[in-house]
Write an enzyme that holds these catalytic residues in place. Structure first.
Site, short mmCIF file in Angstrom:
data_model
loop_
_atom_site.label_atom_id
_atom_site.label_comp_id
_atom_site.label_asym_id
_atom_site.label_seq_id
_atom_site.Cartn_x
_atom_site.Cartn_y
_atom_site.Cartn_z
CG ASP A 67 -0.32 -0.55 2.47
OD1 ASP A 67 0.89 -0.35 2.66
OD2 ASP A 67 -1.02 -1.21 3.25
CG ASN A 136 -9.31 -2.97 12.30
OD1 ASN A 136 -8.29 -3.45 11.80
ND2 ASN A 136 -9.89 -1.88 11.81
CG HIS A 138 -6.06 -3.24 9.13
ND1 HIS A 138 -6.17 -2.44 10.24
CD2 HIS A 138 -4.78 -3.10 8.71
CE1 HIS A 138 -5.03 -1.85 10.48
NE2 HIS A 138 -4.16 -2.24 9.57
CD GLU A 143 -8.85 -0.20 8.33
OE1 GLU A 143 -9.22 -0.96 9.24
OE2 GLU A 143 -7.86 0.55 8.43
#
Length: 245
Positions: A67, A136, A138, A143
């Site tokens: 990313d 979380n 990801h 996400e």
């Protein structure tokens, strides 16, 4: 899924680096999928040590990164291109022309995502993809959502992510609000996946992703379906699943 237990972060980093080093030694012209953030830094430090000792040659390696922030050029000190240079590329004999990272300065999101998917496809996916895991669940910037996103995509960063990044910028307004990220399909296209995770703060994510149902609400859970997935985790990260191992 293979689970390799480690004592602590340093042990996670050593074990992960050994796996990556073996991949490079086995296939000197391999394609490595690389991650950023705090989780892989120790792994990169261990790889640098192996290069400096003469045990690793990166000269034929290609890379694809997960990313990049939208709006940051490659020389910005918070860009992931800069992160990769300072944490790995500048310290080994890799040809940086062979290092691929999404172009955060391309305003054409659709065009940039298509371009990066074409790069990944041209390699037939990474030979080995290194990942970290968010609290979380990801992976990359994929996400929790209502569905898995297959291809490279432009994602709006969560407020929690923006707040966490604010300390690196002069003001909250300067923090990137979007990023380009390799999609779940690009990650799953990799021949091998190696995920490193450490710390008690990641324990719930480990339990949700690798010992719970496969759901886009816990994006990392999709890795349960990968045919060659290795999780390297320390004792703290595995603290909630000891009875399940």
């Amino acid at each position: 899924m293979r689970i390799i237990r480690a004592k602590d972060y340093n042990d996670v980093s050593r074990k992960a680096a050994n796996i990556i080093a073996a991949q490079v030694q086995l296939k000197p012209d391999c394609v490595l999928g690389l991650a950023t953030g705090s989780s892989p830094v120790g792994t990169y430090q261990e790889l640098i040590k192996k290069y400096e000792s003469g045990d690793l040659d990166f000269s034929k390696v290609h890379t694809v990164n997960l990313d990049e922030y939208v709006g940051l050029d490659a020389d910005h000190d918070q860009s992931y291109a800069y992160f990769m240079r300072t944490n790995l590329f500048d310290h080994v004999n890799i040809d940086q022309a062979n290092c691929n990272i999404p172009n955060g300065m391309n305003p054409d999101a659709e065009g940039e995502c298509a371009r990066y998917d074409a790069v990944i496809a041209s390699f037939g996916g990474a030979d080995l993809q290194l990942l970290g895991l968010g609290p979380n669940g990801h992976i990359g910037f994929n996400e929790p959502a209502d569905a898995f996103v297959k291809g490279t995509n432009k994602v709006e960063l969560t407020k929690a992510t923006i707040d966490a990044n604010a300390r690196f910028f002069e003001s909250w307004d300067d923090v990137p609000k979007f990023a380009y990220t390799m999609g779940i399909g690009g990650i799953m296209q990799s021949k091998r996946v190696l995920l490193v995770v450490n710390g008690e703060k990641k324990a719930q994510a480990v339990k949700d992703c690798f010992f719970g149902p496969i759901t886009p609400k816990a994006p990392g859970s999709i890795l349960q379906l990968h045919p060659d997935f290795t999780l390297v985790a320390d004792e703290a990260a595995l603290s909630l699943v000891q009875d399940l191992l």
